[in-house]
Design a protein around this motif. Structure first.
Motif, PDB file in Angstrom:
ATOM      1  N   UNK A  45       0.852  -1.193   0.000  1.00 38.38           N
ATOM      2  CA  UNK A  45       0.000   0.000   0.000  1.00 38.38           C
ATOM      3  C   UNK A  45       0.882   1.235   0.000  1.00 38.38           C
ATOM      4  N   UNK A  46       0.706   2.049  -1.025  1.00 30.75           N
ATOM      5  CA  UNK A  46       1.525   3.249  -1.168  1.00 30.75           C
ATOM      6  C   UNK A  46       0.924   4.123  -2.254  1.00 30.75           C
ATOM      7  N   UNK A  47       1.250   5.386  -2.198  1.00 32.13           N
ATOM      8  CA  UNK A  47       0.877   6.282  -3.287  1.00 32.13           C
ATOM      9  C   UNK A  47       2.093   6.380  -4.193  1.00 32.13           C
ATOM     10  N   UNK A  48       1.945   5.809  -5.367  1.00 26.49           N
ATOM     11  CA  UNK A  48       3.032   5.853  -6.349  1.00 26.49           C
ATOM     12  C   UNK A  48       2.894   7.136  -7.165  1.00 26.49           C
ATOM     13  N   UNK A  49       3.973   7.547  -7.784  1.00 31.82           N
ATOM     14  CA  UNK A  49       3.897   8.765  -8.596  1.00 31.82           C
ATOM     15  C   UNK A  49       2.871   8.598  -9.715  1.00 31.82           C
ATOM     16  N   UNK A  50       2.717   7.383 -10.217  1.00 29.46           N
ATOM     17  CA  UNK A  50       1.729   7.148 -11.281  1.00 29.46           C
ATOM     18  C   UNK A  50       0.291   7.249 -10.763  1.00 29.46           C
ATOM     19  N   UNK A  51       0.087   7.145  -9.441  1.00 31.23           N
ATOM     20  CA  UNK A  51      -1.244   7.280  -8.842  1.00 31.23           C
ATOM     21  C   UNK A  51      -1.662   8.739  -8.675  1.00 31.23           C
ATOM     22  N   UNK A  52      -0.693   9.628  -8.731  1.00 35.88           N
ATOM     23  CA  UNK A  52      -0.955  11.039  -8.461  1.00 35.88           C
ATOM     24  C   UNK A  52      -1.389  11.731  -9.748  1.00 35.88           C
ATOM     25  N   UNK A 102       3.026  15.124   1.544  1.00 28.99           N
ATOM     26  CA  UNK A 102       2.038  14.646   2.519  1.00 28.99           C
ATOM     27  C   UNK A 102       2.196  13.140   2.729  1.00 28.99           C
ATOM     28  N   UNK A 103       2.518  12.412   1.682  1.00 27.21           N
ATOM     29  CA  UNK A 103       2.752  10.978   1.814  1.00 27.21           C
ATOM     30  C   UNK A 103       3.963  10.703   2.708  1.00 27.21           C
ATOM     31  N   UNK A 104       5.024  11.466   2.528  1.00 29.17           N
ATOM     32  CA  UNK A 104       6.204  11.313   3.390  1.00 29.17           C
ATOM     33  C   UNK A 104       5.851  11.641   4.841  1.00 29.17           C
ATOM     34  N   UNK A 105       5.087  12.714   5.035  1.00 28.05           N
ATOM     35  CA  UNK A 105       4.656  13.088   6.388  1.00 28.05           C
ATOM     36  C   UNK A 105       3.819  11.960   6.992  1.00 28.05           C
ATOM     37  N   UNK A 106       2.888  11.448   6.213  1.00 23.75           N
ATOM     38  CA  UNK A 106       2.008  10.368   6.682  1.00 23.75           C
ATOM     39  C   UNK A 106       2.829   9.169   7.172  1.00 23.75           C
ATOM     40  N   UNK A 107       3.859   8.814   6.418  1.00 17.87           N
ATOM     41  CA  UNK A 107       4.686   7.662   6.790  1.00 17.87           C
ATOM     42  C   UNK A 107       5.535   7.953   8.032  1.00 17.87           C
ATOM     43  N   UNK A 108       6.080   9.155   8.116  1.00 15.15           N
ATOM     44  CA  UNK A 108       6.998   9.487   9.210  1.00 15.15           C
ATOM     45  C   UNK A 108       6.300   9.766  10.530  1.00 15.15           C
ATOM     46  N   UNK A 109       5.083  10.307  10.471  1.00 16.32           N
ATOM     47  CA  UNK A 109       4.433  10.762  11.699  1.00 16.32           C
ATOM     48  C   UNK A 109       4.069   9.628  12.660  1.00 16.32           C
ATOM     49  N   UNK A 110       4.025   8.410  12.170  1.00 18.55           N
ATOM     50  CA  UNK A 110       3.711   7.305  13.071  1.00 18.55           C
ATOM     51  C   UNK A 110       4.912   6.930  13.950  1.00 18.55           C
ATOM     52  N   UNK A 111       6.089   7.419  13.588  1.00 17.77           N
ATOM     53  CA  UNK A 111       7.289   7.100  14.354  1.00 17.77           C
ATOM     54  C   UNK A 111       7.933   8.334  14.964  1.00 17.77           C
ATOM     55  N   UNK A 164      12.672   6.981  -2.609  1.00 18.32           N
ATOM     56  CA  UNK A 164      12.065   6.572  -1.343  1.00 18.32           C
ATOM     57  C   UNK A 164      11.214   5.308  -1.521  1.00 18.32           C
ATOM     58  N   UNK A 165      10.406   5.268  -2.574  1.00 16.34           N
ATOM     59  CA  UNK A 165       9.563   4.095  -2.828  1.00 16.34           C
ATOM     60  C   UNK A 165      10.410   2.852  -3.116  1.00 16.34           C
ATOM     61  N   UNK A 166      11.527   3.025  -3.810  1.00 20.40           N
ATOM     62  CA  UNK A 166      12.426   1.895  -4.081  1.00 20.40           C
ATOM     63  C   UNK A 166      13.031   1.378  -2.770  1.00 20.40           C
ATOM     64  N   UNK A 167      13.407   2.287  -1.881  1.00 22.51           N
ATOM     65  CA  UNK A 167      13.917   1.880  -0.567  1.00 22.51           C
ATOM     66  C   UNK A 167      12.850   1.115   0.210  1.00 22.51           C
ATOM     67  N   UNK A 168      11.611   1.567   0.087  1.00 23.27           N
ATOM     68  CA  UNK A 168      10.507   0.871   0.752  1.00 23.27           C
ATOM     69  C   UNK A 168      10.382  -0.568   0.256  1.00 23.27           C
ATOM     70  N   UNK A 169      10.477  -0.749  -1.044  1.00 23.52           N
ATOM     71  CA  UNK A 169      10.372  -2.111  -1.599  1.00 23.52           C
ATOM     72  C   UNK A 169      11.497  -3.000  -1.066  1.00 23.52           C
TER      73      UNK A 169
END
Length: 193
Positions: A15-22, A82-91, A122-127
């Motif tokens: 689950x992620x927002x990819x650049x192609x989704x934007x 906002x996606x980066x914020x969303x991911x970081x704010x939980x930690x 960032x998305x590649x690092x996530x994978x």
């Protein structure tokens, strides 16, 4: 290992927002919220959980976690931030997130940074993290299983949970230390001028 595979599938790691989704057009806040709801729906712990709200986005804007929007519309760069914020704010704390993303925001706003390239990295690092996470989860499950007898299933699960929480805390502390270093480096840089 079947239970680990089941657990991993339930985590919805993809689950992620990819650049192609934007969308290539700017979005209003309700459209941003819908994009996040669609992308992260499977990551909800409870069905009634909200992924993102107007209040959250407004608080991020007021806190200057991303550079100002124009005409109440969010650009693709805003969506990535906002996606980066969303991911970081939980930690990290909101203040830490702000400090971590400060230079990214400045450079993106000044068009000195191609945010889509940064975000794709960032998305590649996530994978890569997903693959490493699965291997580590399997290794820890095996270690716990090897130390416990068959009849102590609940105790094994408690040990596994405690181990995962500990590992999570180690990663969180490492991220906080790195965020603190960013702040110190910036302060040292300003003092050296």
């Amino acid at each position: 290992m079947e239970s680990i595979d089941r657990l991993i599938s339930q985590l919805a790691l993809d689950s992620q927002i990819r650049t192609s989704d934007i969308p290539k057009i700017d979005l209003y806040v309700d459209q941003v919220i819908q994009l996040f709801e669609t992308a992260f729906h499977d990551t909800k712990r409870y069905p009634e959980d909200k992924i993102l709200t107007k209040t959250m986005i407004n608080n991020y804007a007021k806190g200057k976690l991303f550079y100002p929007v124009q005409h109440k519309k969010y650009t693709p760069d805003h969506i990535m931030l906002i996606s980066l914020i969303y991911q970081m704010k939980s930690t990290l704390s909101i203040n830490d997130v702000k400090k971590v993303l400060e230079k990214v925001n400045e450079q993106a706003q000044a068009q000195e940074l191609d945010l889509s390239v940064f975000y794709e990295t960032y998305l590649a690092l996530q994978r890569d993290n997903h693959a490493a996470f699965k291997e580590e989860l399997e290794r820890q499950a095996e270690t716990v299983a090897d130390t416990q007898s068959e009849e102590s299933g609940e105790l094994s699960k408690v040990l596994f949970i405690a181990s995962l929480v500990h590992k999570s805390n180690l990663y969180r502390r490492a991220a906080e230390k790195l965020a603190d270093e960013l702040v110190r480096e910036e302060a040292d840089g300003k003092n050296s001028y």
